[in-house]
Design an enzyme around this catalytic site. Structure first.
Site, PDB file in Angstrom:
ATOM      1  N   VAL A 136      -3.026  30.321  -0.169  1.00 52.26           N
ATOM      2  CA  VAL A 136      -2.551  30.284  -1.561  1.00 52.26           C
ATOM      3  C   VAL A 136      -3.766  30.396  -2.484  1.00 52.26           C
ATOM      4  O   VAL A 136      -4.676  29.567  -2.430  1.00 52.26           O
ATOM      5  CB  VAL A 136      -1.773  28.964  -1.827  1.00 52.26           C
ATOM      6  CG1 VAL A 136      -1.419  28.834  -3.298  1.00 52.26           C
ATOM      7  CG2 VAL A 136      -0.518  28.902  -0.969  1.00 52.26           C
ATOM      8  N   GLY A 193      -3.111  17.713   2.802  1.00 56.48           N
ATOM      9  CA  GLY A 193      -3.881  16.659   3.454  1.00 56.48           C
ATOM     10  C   GLY A 193      -4.245  15.518   2.516  1.00 56.48           C
ATOM     11  O   GLY A 193      -3.916  15.530   1.329  1.00 56.48           O
ATOM     12  N   ILE A 205       3.088  15.606   6.536  1.00 57.26           N
ATOM     13  CA  ILE A 205       3.808  15.328   5.285  1.00 57.26           C
ATOM     14  C   ILE A 205       4.639  16.547   4.874  1.00 57.26           C
ATOM     15  O   ILE A 205       5.821  16.434   4.549  1.00 57.26           O
ATOM     16  CB  ILE A 205       2.820  14.890   4.171  1.00 57.26           C
ATOM     17  CG1 ILE A 205       2.230  13.516   4.530  1.00 57.26           C
ATOM     18  CG2 ILE A 205       3.500  14.840   2.808  1.00 57.26           C
ATOM     19  CD1 ILE A 205       1.157  12.999   3.591  1.00 57.26           C
ATOM     20  N   GLU A 227       1.517  28.110   4.880  1.00 51.61           N
ATOM     21  CA  GLU A 227       0.461  27.469   5.687  1.00 51.61           C
ATOM     22  C   GLU A 227      -0.657  28.476   5.966  1.00 51.61           C
ATOM     23  O   GLU A 227      -0.395  29.613   6.322  1.00 51.61           O
ATOM     24  CB  GLU A 227       1.066  26.936   6.997  1.00 51.61           C
ATOM     25  CG  GLU A 227       0.079  26.507   8.061  1.00 51.61           C
ATOM     26  CD  GLU A 227      -0.893  25.420   7.622  1.00 51.61           C
ATOM     27  OE1 GLU A 227      -0.448  24.373   7.137  1.00 51.61           O
ATOM     28  OE2 GLU A 227      -2.112  25.621   7.784  1.00 51.61           O
ATOM     29  N   GLY A 261       0.791  -1.235   0.000  1.00 53.20           N
ATOM     30  CA  GLY A 261       0.000   0.000   0.000  1.00 53.20           C
ATOM     31  C   GLY A 261       0.819   1.278   0.000  1.00 53.20           C
ATOM     32  O   GLY A 261       1.999   1.291  -0.356  1.00 53.20           O
ATOM     33  N   GLY A 292      -7.523   2.670   1.735  1.00 52.25           N
ATOM     34  CA  GLY A 292      -6.565   3.749   2.021  1.00 52.25           C
ATOM     35  C   GLY A 292      -7.063   5.145   1.710  1.00 52.25           C
ATOM     36  O   GLY A 292      -8.267   5.433   1.807  1.00 52.25           O
ATOM     37  N   HIS A 340      20.815   5.395  33.163  1.00 51.09           N
ATOM     38  CA  HIS A 340      21.596   6.623  33.006  1.00 51.09           C
ATOM     39  C   HIS A 340      22.852   6.321  32.192  1.00 51.09           C
ATOM     40  O   HIS A 340      23.511   5.313  32.435  1.00 51.09           O
ATOM     41  CB  HIS A 340      22.015   7.178  34.375  1.00 51.09           C
ATOM     42  CG  HIS A 340      22.877   8.385  34.265  1.00 51.09           C
ATOM     43  ND1 HIS A 340      22.372   9.618  33.908  1.00 51.09           N
ATOM     44  CD2 HIS A 340      24.219   8.551  34.416  1.00 51.09           C
ATOM     45  CE1 HIS A 340      23.364  10.496  33.865  1.00 51.09           C
ATOM     46  NE2 HIS A 340      24.500   9.874  34.174  1.00 51.09           N
TER      47      HIS A 340
HETATM   48  P1  FAD Z   1      -3.002   2.003   2.095  1.00 48.83           P
HETATM   49  O1  FAD Z   1      -1.664   1.784   2.651  1.00 48.83           O
HETATM   50  O2  FAD Z   1      -3.244   3.252   1.316  1.00 48.83           O
HETATM   51  O3  FAD Z   1      -3.345   0.752   1.179  1.00 48.83           O
HETATM   52  C1  FAD Z   1      -4.518   0.712   0.417  1.00 48.83           C
HETATM   53  C2  FAD Z   1      -4.291  -0.260  -0.713  1.00 48.83           C
HETATM   54  O4  FAD Z   1      -5.552  -0.539  -1.325  1.00 48.83           O
HETATM   55  C3  FAD Z   1      -3.407   0.309  -1.829  1.00 48.83           C
HETATM   56  O5  FAD Z   1      -2.337  -0.577  -2.060  1.00 48.83           O
HETATM   57  C4  FAD Z   1      -4.334   0.422  -3.029  1.00 48.83           C
HETATM   58  O6  FAD Z   1      -3.681   0.152  -4.262  1.00 48.83           O
HETATM   59  C5  FAD Z   1      -5.378  -0.657  -2.725  1.00 48.83           C
HETATM   60  N1  FAD Z   1      -6.689  -0.432  -3.360  1.00 48.83           N
HETATM   61  C6  FAD Z   1      -7.451   0.678  -3.283  1.00 48.83           C
HETATM   62  N2  FAD Z   1      -8.618   0.489  -3.937  1.00 48.83           N
HETATM   63  C7  FAD Z   1      -8.576  -0.776  -4.420  1.00 48.83           C
HETATM   64  C8  FAD Z   1      -9.482  -1.570  -5.203  1.00 48.83           C
HETATM   65  N3  FAD Z   1     -10.661  -1.123  -5.580  1.00 48.83           N
HETATM   66  N4  FAD Z   1      -9.109  -2.825  -5.539  1.00 48.83           N
HETATM   67  C9  FAD Z   1      -7.904  -3.330  -5.152  1.00 48.83           C
HETATM   68  N5  FAD Z   1      -7.021  -2.633  -4.415  1.00 48.83           N
HETATM   69  C10 FAD Z   1      -7.352  -1.373  -4.053  1.00 48.83           C
HETATM   70  N6  FAD Z   1       1.887   6.611   8.647  1.00 48.83           N
HETATM   71  C11 FAD Z   1       2.610   6.296   9.748  1.00 48.83           C
HETATM   72  O7  FAD Z   1       2.076   5.651  10.658  1.00 48.83           O
HETATM   73  N7  FAD Z   1       3.920   6.675   9.873  1.00 48.83           N
HETATM   74  C12 FAD Z   1       4.556   7.388   8.909  1.00 48.83           C
HETATM   75  O8  FAD Z   1       5.734   7.708   9.055  1.00 48.83           O
HETATM   76  C13 FAD Z   1       3.817   7.754   7.750  1.00 48.83           C
HETATM   77  N8  FAD Z   1       4.388   8.461   6.741  1.00 48.83           N
HETATM   78  C14 FAD Z   1       3.673   8.778   5.622  1.00 48.83           C
HETATM   79  C15 FAD Z   1       4.274   9.499   4.613  1.00 48.83           C
HETATM   80  C16 FAD Z   1       3.566   9.824   3.469  1.00 48.83           C
HETATM   81  C17 FAD Z   1       4.234  10.605   2.364  1.00 48.83           C
HETATM   82  C18 FAD Z   1       2.217   9.384   3.308  1.00 48.83           C
HETATM   83  C19 FAD Z   1       1.437   9.695   2.047  1.00 48.83           C
HETATM   84  C20 FAD Z   1       1.599   8.662   4.314  1.00 48.83           C
HETATM   85  C21 FAD Z   1       2.318   8.346   5.479  1.00 48.83           C
HETATM   86  N9  FAD Z   1       1.729   7.636   6.523  1.00 48.83           N
HETATM   87  C22 FAD Z   1       2.461   7.333   7.643  1.00 48.83           C
HETATM   88  C23 FAD Z   1       0.325   7.197   6.456  1.00 48.83           C
HETATM   89  C24 FAD Z   1       0.233   5.715   6.064  1.00 48.83           C
HETATM   90  O9  FAD Z   1       0.869   5.522   4.824  1.00 48.83           O
HETATM   91  C25 FAD Z   1      -1.227   5.305   5.983  1.00 48.83           C
HETATM   92  O10 FAD Z   1      -1.882   5.622   7.194  1.00 48.83           O
HETATM   93  C26 FAD Z   1      -1.368   3.801   5.737  1.00 48.83           C
HETATM   94  O11 FAD Z   1      -0.738   3.425   4.533  1.00 48.83           O
HETATM   95  C27 FAD Z   1      -2.849   3.407   5.688  1.00 48.83           C
HETATM   96  O12 FAD Z   1      -2.952   2.045   5.456  1.00 48.83           O
HETATM   97  P2  FAD Z   1      -4.241   1.441   4.725  1.00 48.83           P
HETATM   98  O13 FAD Z   1      -4.079  -0.036   4.767  1.00 48.83           O
HETATM   99  O14 FAD Z   1      -5.463   2.051   5.277  1.00 48.83           O
HETATM  100  O15 FAD Z   1      -4.165   1.977   3.216  1.00 48.83           O
END
Ligand code: FAD
Length: 407
Positions: A206, A222, A153, A172, A39, A113, A394
């Site tokens: 902006v 966001g 981010i 911001e 993901g 996600g 410590h």
């Molecule tokens: P995701 O990881 O988004 O996975 C969803 C998956 O579903 C994707 O692979 C997508 O392709 C798939 N999908 C969607 N729709 C379909 C469909 N219809 N059919 C099949 N597959 C589908 N979180 C932290 O805790 N620590 C961090 O340091 C951190 N850093 C980040 C940095 C950035 C730049 C970003 C953008 C996010 C960051 N996050 C961080 C947030 C974190 O990435 C997300 O909270 C996390 O990935 C959420 O997991 P999820 O399983 O909900 O979704």
């Protein structure tokens, strides 16, 4: 139609963790993934950004990132090769409340996600504009980088690209960065980053990109839950802004369909998605209360980093809740001085009379580790009086926490 026990949509941290746990519990699982397994977190989120944070130069980060991602992705592929799991590499589409593509199941977990929220302005198609995924794909270091949005981010990229040598400006709309963080801590962190050369334009809206002087503009305003039109075929409630509506078991308004991770909009963090996956699989097995929900800490990997768990002092004040706040500073800690990491401050929040610990907000080296300790203490229901009795090694940064407790 092929019958299975559980269908999961999306193989990010929420989806693959749910698949792993359900398969181990004996369920037959079908998991859909239309992109790469792992993901956002593994491919374009947590892991690539932290590889940037821990690389000495842009060139080193560009070289290491694909290797780190590939190694972890193969780990997820191994998890999903469990005999009870079928990985279907296609886009999942709801036909009805129990049917997704050609599979049907009594239970479905949605873990699709989130995606970038773009600012609604006219010249958003400016070729200089990228989101976080676009920024991570750049082959050359931008000389001037403008970041719109001082959330997690935006701040992480500002810190890392400043260190790589870009001229960084952050714009911001709000008066302070990182709104989830204690205002005092957020301000001190911003001032520290300012001293390192980052320009902040706060309280600035902006309206157009044309006037921005930069080679690359990062849109960091966001993320929003990734919803799809076919969700309507399943019949559960959702909202464009807040995501899929769920109850305390992460079940949607249609029985048997769950939504975990970023798509339910509760806490857009990888470890929150995993914790929710665990809770849902336990609920499916009728194991009530096995994993009691603990507090969810969060970290911001700027340099120095920041972290928090529980409400901030500002929130407690706004709610009119009685509390005590104790502070300690990195500059008074032997290990921090030895590490030359003297910028930092920690706030420990508790109920009155050195009572139950209810939160901690901090910035400075290893804040995430300090806050993680508080998170464990909160889960155990510990008080400040008890923390005072706990011996800390410590010299360590964890003594900052003890100093706060003793103040
Ligand atoms: P995701 O990881 O988004 O996975 C969803 C998956 O579903 C994707 O692979 C997508 O392709 C798939 N999908 C969607 N729709 C379909 C469909 N219809 N059919 C099949 N597959 C589908 N979180 C932290 O805790 N620590 C961090 O340091 C951190 N850093 C980040 C940095 C950035 C730049 C970003 C953008 C996010 C960051 N996050 C961080 C947030 C974190 O990435 C997300 O909270 C996390 O990935 C959420 O997991 P999820 O399983 O909900 O979704």
């Amino acid at each position: 139609m092929t019958q299975t026990d559980l269908i999961i949509v999306g193989a990010g941290p929420g989806g693959y963790r749910a698949a792993e746990l359900a398969a181990k519990a004996g369920m037959k699982v079908v998991i859909f993934e239309c992109g790469e397994v792992g993901g956002t977190c593994l491919n374009v989120g947590c892991i690539p950004t932290k590889t940037y944070v821990h690389s000495a130069s842009f060139e080193e980060a560009r070289e290491r990132m694909p290797q780190v991602v590939a190694q972890l992705r193969s780990g997820v592929e191994t998890i999903l090769s469990h005999p009870n799991i079928t990985l279907v590499r296609e886009e999942a589409c709801f036909i009805d409340a129990h049917t997704v593509n050609s599979f049907t199941a009594p239970h479905i977990i949605i873990a699709t996600g989130s995606e970038t929220k773009w600012l609604p302005i006219n010249d958003i198609d400016d070729p200089r504009v990228v989101d976080s995924t676009g920024l991570l794909a750049l082959d050359t270091l931008p000389r001037r980088l403008c970041i719109i949005g001082a959330g997690v981010i935006g701040m992480e990229f500002a810190s890392v690209f400043n260190r790589f040598g870009s001229e960084v400006t952050v714009i911001e709309y709000l008066k302070e960065c990182l709104p989830a963080l204690d205002g005092d801590i957020a301000k001190r962190l911003r001032k520290t980053l300012e001293k390192r050369g980052i320009t902040f334009k706060m309280k600035t809206a902006v309206q157009s990109l044309a006037s921005i002087e930069a080679d690359v503009i990062l849109m960091a305003t966001g993320r929003k839950p990734r919803l799809q039109p076919d969700f309507a075929n399943a019949g559960f409630e959702y909202d464009e802004r807040t995501g899929i509506k769920v109850d305390e078991h992460f079940e949607t308004t249609v029985k048997g369909i769950y939504a975990i991770g970023d798509v339910n909009g509760l806490q857009m963090l990888a470890h929150a998605a995993e914790a929710q996956a665990k809770a849902v699989v336990e609920h499916l097995q009728s194991l009530p209360q096995k994993s009691e929900a603990g507090p969810v800490p969060a970290a911001i990997f700027t340099s120095p980093e920041a972290a928090c768990v529980g409400p901030s002092e500002d929130q407690l004040k706004a709610e009119g809740r009685p509390y005590e706040c104790r502070k300690a500073f990195h500059r008074a800690n032997g290990k921090a001085l030895a590490m030359n990491e003297t910028e930092g401050m920690l706030k420990l929040l508790s109920e009155p009379n050195a009572g139950r610990i209810i939160g901690c907000h901090a910035f400075g080296a290893h804040s995430a580790d300090l806050v993680q300790e508080v998170s464990v203490l909160m889960f155990m229901g510990a008080t400040v009086s008890q923390l005072r009795q706990m011996v800390h090694i410590h010299p360590t940064l964890s003594e900052i926490l003890l100093t706060a407790a003793e103040s």
